[in-house]
Each structure stands twice: as C-alpha cells, then as structure tokens.
Design an enzyme around this catalytic site. Structure first.
Site, PDB file in Angstrom:
ATOM      1  N   LYS A 121       0.848  -1.747  -0.438  1.00 15.33           N
ATOM      2  CA  LYS A 121       0.494  -0.004   0.048  1.00 15.33           C
ATOM      3  C   LYS A 121       0.658   1.427   0.205  1.00 15.33           C
ATOM      4  CE  LYS A 121      -3.032  -3.046   0.373  1.00 15.33           C
ATOM      5  NZ  LYS A 121      -2.326  -3.741  -0.115  1.00 15.33           N
ATOM      6  N   SER A 464      -4.425 -11.037  -2.104  1.00 12.31           N
ATOM      7  CA  SER A 464      -2.980 -11.111  -2.204  1.00 12.31           C
ATOM      8  C   SER A 464      -2.192 -11.186  -3.640  1.00 12.31           C
ATOM      9  CB  SER A 464      -2.101 -11.792  -0.900  1.00 12.31           C
ATOM     10  OG  SER A 464      -0.563 -11.884  -1.270  1.00 12.31           O
TER      11      SER A 464
END
Length: 550
Positions: A121, A464
């Site tokens: 992120k 993921s």
C-alpha cells in the site's frame, strides 16, 4: 521556487530561523528544498533497509545542488497483518500515506519530492500523493527479497502459507513447516514473487515514475544504492525543468503499466491501485481498459506464484526494460522521470533471457495475465489473475458455499468441509463491508495446500498477489451495499467463464429481486480509523478511494 514561501524575504526571518536551527548553511538555504518521504521501519521486511537508501538519496540530492529534508510515513506488512483483524487496516493505510505525504509537501513547500517505498500500500499511496500534489517527484522502490532455499528448492512466502494447508491435510508435519518458515524469507526486501509489492514496483517503472531497472533490482544489490543516488540527483533536474507527475502519469502511461502487468501476470491489486492513481492524477479511466489490453498483450513471463520465476530471475533476465523490448509494438511512447522515453529505454536493451521473458510468438498465454469479469453476480466488475488459473478451470460451474466473512470460511476449509467443484463465496469483506477490503491469502493458500484442484473462490474482498488459482475478487457492488453477492444462497450454482469474461449467479432475475426485497445489511459497531474509512470509501471498481465530502 515553491520553497520561497517559507524562506524568502524579511517577513520569513522567523521561518528561516527555525530552518537554520537544523544546521542548514546559507548556501543550502538558497537551493531547492527537496523532501524525502521514507517508509523505513523495523517491522516490515521490505522497509528495514530503507534508511540506508535514504542516505544515498540525500547524497544524490546534495550532489545535484539541492537541500534534502527527510521524513517518515507509516508502513504495514500485509503478510504479518494477514488472516486476522489487522488486515482490515492495510488498505486504509494507503490513504493515510497519501495524506501524510501531501501534508508534509504542502506545509513545508518542498520544491520536489523523492518517495522511498517498497510494499503493497506504500508504493501506490506515494504515487497517489505525487499525482495529487503535482510537484516534481520520483519514486525509488526498495527492491525484492532474494529467494529462500529449502532442500535445494527456491522458496517464497506463498510456500509457507500453503504449508498451513498441507499440515491441515496431513501431508506435512508441524516440524517440517517450522523448517520451511525459517528458510523461506532470508532477509530484507519485498516478498520474492510477483506479488502486489513487486507488481506495483513494476507498474511504477512502467508508468515512468522511477528510473529504468529500479523495479526488479533486489534489495541487497549494490545497484539499488546506485539507483538511490541517481534518483536523488535526478530530482534536481526534474525541478529545474519543472517536469511534473501529471506530465508523466497520463492515460497513455497508465495503459503502458497495464500492458506490462498483462505481460507479467501481476497481482489483481494493481487494478485497485492504478484506478486510484488515475483518480488522484485527475485522469478519467475506465476499468474495462484492462480487458481491452488483455486481448492485445500476451502473458509472456511465468512469475511466482503462478510460475517458477522469482523477481531476482526477472532482474537477471533484463528487468522491466527487457519487458518493454519484448512488447514494444504494443507500447505508447511516453516520457519518464529519467529524461528518456519508453522507446529509448526499450531500444537500449541488448540482452533478454527469453526463457524467462518470452518473445510474443511464444507466450505463456495468448491473452494477458489479468481479466475483468462481469455478469449478474458482479454488474460493475470483478478481477481475476487469469495467468495463474489452470486451463481446466477457465470454465467452471459449481454450487456455492457461502460465508459471511473470512474467518468462518477458513475454518470450513481447514476442516475439509469444502468439496471439489464448490465455489466458495466470502462476502461482507469489501471496502465498506470489511471494512478495509482484507486480502484472502490464508483461505486461497489453504485451498492450494490441501490439494484442491477444482475449487473456485469469489469475494468482494481482495486477494494477495501471492494467490494463484481460480480466485475472483473485488466483486462490485459489494455485499454491504446490496450487491448481488449478498443474495447468494448455499447450493446456488455460480458459472465462471474466462473465455467470455463472465461470472453469473444461475438463478432467475425474479428470484434475485425477491431475495433483495428481504435483505438487510448486517449491523456493525465500528470506531476510529475503520469507522471513518467505511463512511467515506468508494467502490473497488473506482479504486476504493475516499469520496469527496459534499
């Protein structure tokens, strides 16, 4: 200079006095002020070495004639946060990072910014800040971890996650799993495969916001230190020429990023992040661009976790410049922060290991590695890493096993309550519903580790980059917003067809309307960051960015 707002004229004597207290010399006071946003910390493996890179960036800035000022942002390790309540905080941290960089840029009136970042992120958060603030900027990604080694085999983090499923399935002992976990992650850097962190590093270079070769260079290589120094020097050139992020981040460069993504078969999270970056840069961008490009650009590299090759192997094969060369005819010629355009970078490549980065005439798959699916289950779209789906699962219909959240799904998977052919549905895990849109690496890895070959997983949450197999995420509208995924019942059949890019709930429109009429959103008690996030976050199909307050 922008920095004259804090240091120019007699009225700024108090401001200058504070700056002088830092030890700034008179000559430095008259140079461009360059911020260094560094996500160094000692909890994230991808970030533990960034302080060293920061020093080299500072030296490069000084050598180029600038005055560096370094500050920190937070950084969350998705792997450590995975599988428990902490995963709900990962995606919201992206907005916090973008905001914190903006706050520092605007409060101190930096003339330029170098962003040092590695993980999932943090890279998109800093790119979002660069697009939002639009001052000269360059991104230095921190590099990938070297592969682990166990009994002569290369390892990555996914091997450990899948080991959990193998223990549950009785094919691995807990002692063997402990040996595996100790060997898999040998040092600093982002996880070894083309997971989200490394995919976003590749996207950054493909967009043109980092120097050529930056994305694939391993964290521990001396070349990464040289890239740090050169990035520091290069930001001064960008300031002097006033080359701005919105000159680099354009519709064309975002399409180039998607082309590289398709060629490599990157993480599904790139859809979320590229849409968010486009939003922050003020670029209207349609999620269907991913499908258009997928049909044009073949999948040419078998990267972990869907294939055998690590990021170190990609580096040895020529890195992103070599990918540019292999798909050059599909690219648009855009400028980059290096001062070179994309075609110049591609044409300067003299060696490509084509056993790793294949030529177009011999691809892994004829179409790109990512795909957007639509249908009555996902009217606004869903995302799948098609490059990591086995051929026999490109078309699948099976009964739904429905779970309101990741935890009950994980329990059912580990208890082997799932049967071959099932479609596991995990809902109320979207941006608002999670909240925070948690990743589902634990259940997807458990399914793989238990040896299932014909089980699909569908969620309004995320996956993921370590996920492989028929796993469909980002289902929009999400369940908490009354999306069709909220009306799925156990036993309903769900049809997935990657050839037609569709995902459908096989019940009538009338039945869906009937279920909708009787549906109520579950009540939740939230506080702090998650309450604010759930109240303001937008849909995944638009990047899950925070909405403007009217």
């Amino acid at each position: 200079m922008r920095s004259d707002d804090v240091k120019g004229g007699y009225a700024r004597a108090p401001n200058r006095s504070l700056i002088r207290s830092l030890g700034i010399d008179e000559s430095e006071m008259h140079q461009p002020f360059i911020g260094i946003a560094n996500s160094w910390n000692t909890i994230v493996p991808g970030h533990t070495h960034l302080r060293l890179l920061g020093e080299r960036v500072r030296e490069g800035i000084a050598a180029g004639g600038g005055t560096p000022f370094e500050f920190n942002t937070i950084g969350i390790c998705d792997g450590i946060a995975m599988g428990h309540e902490g995963m709900r905080y990962s995606l919201p941290s992206r907005e916090n990072i973008a905001d914190s960089v903006e706050l520092m840029i605007q409060a101190h009136k930096f003339d330029g910014i170098v962003c040092i970042c590695t993980c999932d992120k943090i890279v998109p958060g800093m790119l979002m800040a660069a697009g939002r603030c639009n001052i000269p900027a360059i991104i230095l990604t921190g590099g990938n971890m070297l592969p682990g080694n166990f009994h002569g085999c290369e390892l990555s983090l996914t091997d450990v996650f899948e080991g959990v499923g193998k223990v549950a399935g009785g094919v691995m002992t807990e002692d063997e799993l402990r040996e595996l976990e100790a060997a898999a992650m040998p040092g600093c850097g982002s996880c070894q495969g083309l997971y989200t962190a490394n995919t976003m590093a590749c996207m950054t270079e493909a967009i043109g916001m980092s120097l050529p070769g930056c994305a694939a260079t391993p964290a521990v290589y001396a070349e990464k230190l040289r890239l740090a120094y050169r990035s520091g020097k290069q930001i001064i050139d960008l300031v002097q020429r006033q080359v701005l992020p919105r000159d680099i981040i354009t519709k064309a460069s975002l399409r180039n990023a998607i082309r590289v993504d398709m060629a490599l078969g990157g993480s599904t999270n790139t859809v979320l992040h590229l849409m968010a970056i486009a939003t922050e840069a003020g670029i209207p961008f349609d999620i269907q661009e991913f499908n258009k490009i997928s049909e044009q650009v073949p999948h040419i590299a078998q990267m972990m976790p869907g294939g055998p090759h690590s990021m170190q192997a990609l580096y040895n094969a020529g890195g992103i410049p070599a990918v540019f060369r292999q798909i050059r005819r599909h690219l648009e010629n855009c400028q980059t922060v290096s001062g070179k355009d994309i075609f110049s970078i591609a044409d300067s490549v003299h060696y490509v290991d084509e056993s790793i980065i294949r030529p177009e005439h011999s691809p892994v798959h004829q179409s790109g590695g990512l795909m957007i699916l639509t249908g009555n289950l996902a009217p606004d779209g869903a995302v799948i890493k098609s490059g990591a789906v086995q051929d026999e699962m490109w078309r699948h219909t099976g009964p739904a096993r429905v779970f309101d959240g990741e935890e009950p799904a994980m329990k059912a998977i580990l208890a082997r309550e799932i049967k071959e052919g099932d479609v596991v549905v995990i809902r109320y895990e979207g941006p608002k519903g999670g909240p925070g849109m948690p990743e589902m690496l634990s259940p997807t890895s458990a399914i793989a580790g238990l040896g299932y070959s014909r089980v699909a997983l569908v969620t309004d949450g995320r996956f993921s980059g370590g996920t492989r197999g028929p796993c469909i995420g980002h289902v929009t509208p999400e369940a908490v917003e009354g999306g069709p995924i909220a009306y799925v019942h156990d036993g309903d059949h769900i049809s997935i067809d990657l050839f037609s890019k569709s995902i459908n709930l096989d019940v009538t429109d009338e039945e869906i309307k009937k279920r909708k009429a009787g549906w109520k959103s579950p009540e939740r008690t939230l506080g702090g960051v998650l309450a604010r996030y759930a109240a303001t976050v937008g849909p995944a199909s638009h990047g899950a960015v925070l909405q403007k307050i009217s």
